[in-house]
Write a protein that holds these residues in place. Structure first.
Motif, short mmCIF file in Angstrom:
data_model
loop_
_atom_site.label_atom_id
_atom_site.label_comp_id
_atom_site.label_asym_id
_atom_site.label_seq_id
_atom_site.Cartn_x
_atom_site.Cartn_y
_atom_site.Cartn_z
N SER A 1 0.84 -1.21 0.00
CA SER A 1 0.00 0.00 0.00
C SER A 1 0.87 1.26 0.00
CB SER A 1 -0.93 0.02 1.21
OG SER A 1 -1.83 -1.04 1.16
N ILE A 2 1.92 1.25 0.81
CA ILE A 2 2.86 2.39 0.83
C ILE A 2 3.53 2.53 -0.53
CG2 ILE A 2 5.07 3.19 1.79
CD1 ILE A 2 4.12 1.99 4.49
N ALA A 3 3.95 1.42 -1.10
CA ALA A 3 4.61 1.46 -2.41
C ALA A 3 3.65 1.97 -3.49
CB ALA A 3 5.15 0.07 -2.77
N MET A 4 2.39 1.56 -3.43
CA MET A 4 1.39 2.07 -4.37
C MET A 4 1.23 3.58 -4.23
SD MET A 4 -1.71 -0.71 -4.21
CE MET A 4 -2.83 0.37 -5.08
N CYS A 5 1.14 4.04 -3.00
CA CYS A 5 0.99 5.47 -2.74
C CYS A 5 2.20 6.23 -3.26
CB CYS A 5 0.79 5.71 -1.24
SG CYS A 5 0.41 7.41 -0.82
N HIS A 6 3.39 5.68 -3.02
CA HIS A 6 4.63 6.30 -3.53
C HIS A 6 4.58 6.41 -5.05
CE1 HIS A 6 8.92 7.20 -3.82
NE2 HIS A 6 8.92 6.34 -4.82
N CYS A 7 4.24 5.32 -5.71
CA CYS A 7 4.17 5.33 -7.18
C CYS A 7 3.10 6.29 -7.67
CB CYS A 7 3.90 3.92 -7.70
SG CYS A 7 5.27 2.78 -7.46
N TYR A 8 1.98 6.33 -7.00
CA TYR A 8 0.90 7.24 -7.39
C TYR A 8 1.37 8.68 -7.34
CZ TYR A 8 -3.69 9.42 -7.46
OH TYR A 8 -4.78 10.18 -7.78
N ILE A 9 2.05 9.03 -6.26
CA ILE A 9 2.50 10.41 -6.08
C ILE A 9 3.66 10.74 -7.03
CG2 ILE A 9 3.65 12.00 -4.48
CD1 ILE A 9 1.99 10.59 -2.24
N THR A 10 4.64 9.86 -7.13
CA THR A 10 5.86 10.19 -7.87
C THR A 10 5.78 9.90 -9.36
OG1 THR A 10 6.88 8.04 -7.43
CG2 THR A 10 7.30 9.83 -5.84
N GLN A 11 4.92 8.99 -9.77
CA GLN A 11 4.88 8.61 -11.18
C GLN A 11 3.59 9.01 -11.87
OE1 GLN A 11 5.64 4.40 -11.21
NE2 GLN A 11 7.58 4.62 -10.14
N ILE A 12 2.48 8.95 -11.17
CA ILE A 12 1.19 9.15 -11.83
C ILE A 12 0.67 10.57 -11.62
CG2 ILE A 12 -1.23 8.40 -11.89
CD1 ILE A 12 -0.19 5.60 -11.01
N LYS A 13 0.68 11.03 -10.41
CA LYS A 13 0.07 12.32 -10.09
C LYS A 13 1.06 13.34 -9.58
CE LYS A 13 -4.35 11.62 -10.77
NZ LYS A 13 -5.18 12.49 -11.59
N GLN A 14 2.30 13.24 -9.98
CA GLN A 14 3.35 14.10 -9.45
C GLN A 14 3.01 15.59 -9.58
OE1 GLN A 14 7.20 13.54 -11.20
NE2 GLN A 14 8.22 14.61 -9.57
N LYS A 15 2.58 16.02 -10.74
CA LYS A 15 2.27 17.43 -10.94
C LYS A 15 1.09 17.86 -10.08
CE LYS A 15 4.19 17.58 -15.54
NZ LYS A 15 3.94 17.55 -16.96
N ASP A 16 0.03 17.05 -10.07
CA ASP A 16 -1.14 17.38 -9.25
C ASP A 16 -0.79 17.42 -7.77
OD1 ASP A 16 -2.63 17.38 -11.56
OD2 ASP A 16 -3.46 15.38 -11.24
N TYR A 17 0.02 16.48 -7.32
CA TYR A 17 0.40 16.40 -5.92
C TYR A 17 1.20 17.64 -5.50
CZ TYR A 17 2.46 14.75 -1.56
OH TYR A 17 2.84 14.63 -0.27
N GLU A 18 2.13 18.05 -6.32
CA GLU A 18 2.97 19.21 -6.00
C GLU A 18 2.14 20.49 -5.84
OE1 GLU A 18 6.21 19.29 -5.16
OE2 GLU A 18 6.15 17.11 -5.29
N THR A 19 1.10 20.61 -6.62
CA THR A 19 0.30 21.85 -6.56
C THR A 19 -0.68 21.85 -5.40
OG1 THR A 19 -1.34 20.97 -8.11
CG2 THR A 19 0.48 22.26 -9.05
#
Length: 107
Positions: A87-105
């Motif tokens: 679950s942590i790894a999924m969250c990491h991938c979601y933030i860093t690979q999939i939604k990186q731009k959205d997350y940063e904003t």
């Protein structure tokens, strides 16, 4: 002179709330250690198609737990701790690979 710290006002995450001395955290650390032995340190962070692959692993470990199997035969780790790791790894991938731009904003 008055002491000041703005961590609450700045909406920073309250890392002190993590239950570091929980048996669940100890079991999670065992999963990370098993991963180091099998794959090397921190290699989980940039796995190609990581989100989907960790989701599959999480569901396999959850299914094994639900079927009554307590520990993974290969690593000896609790299946539930494997679920947490994935679950942590999924969250990491979601933030860093999939939604990186959205997350940063939205941080």
């Amino acid at each position: 002179m008055e002491s000041k710290k703005n961590d609450r006002q700045d909406n920073k995450p309250r890392m002190e709330l993590l239950p570091l001395y929980s048996p669940a955290i100890e079991e999670l650390c065992r999963v990370y250690e098993a991963g180091i032995e099998k794959y090397g340190r921190d290699t989980w962070q940039n796995l190609e198609d990581g989100y989907d692959r960790y989701q599959g692993a999480m569901l396999r470990h959850l299914a094994a737990h639900q079927s009554g199997e307590d520990r993974d035969k290969e690593t000896g780790c609790l299946h539930l701790a494997q679920v947490i790791f994935n679950s942590i790894a999924m969250c990491h991938c979601y933030i860093t690979q999939i939604k990186q731009k959205d997350y940063e904003t939205t941080k």
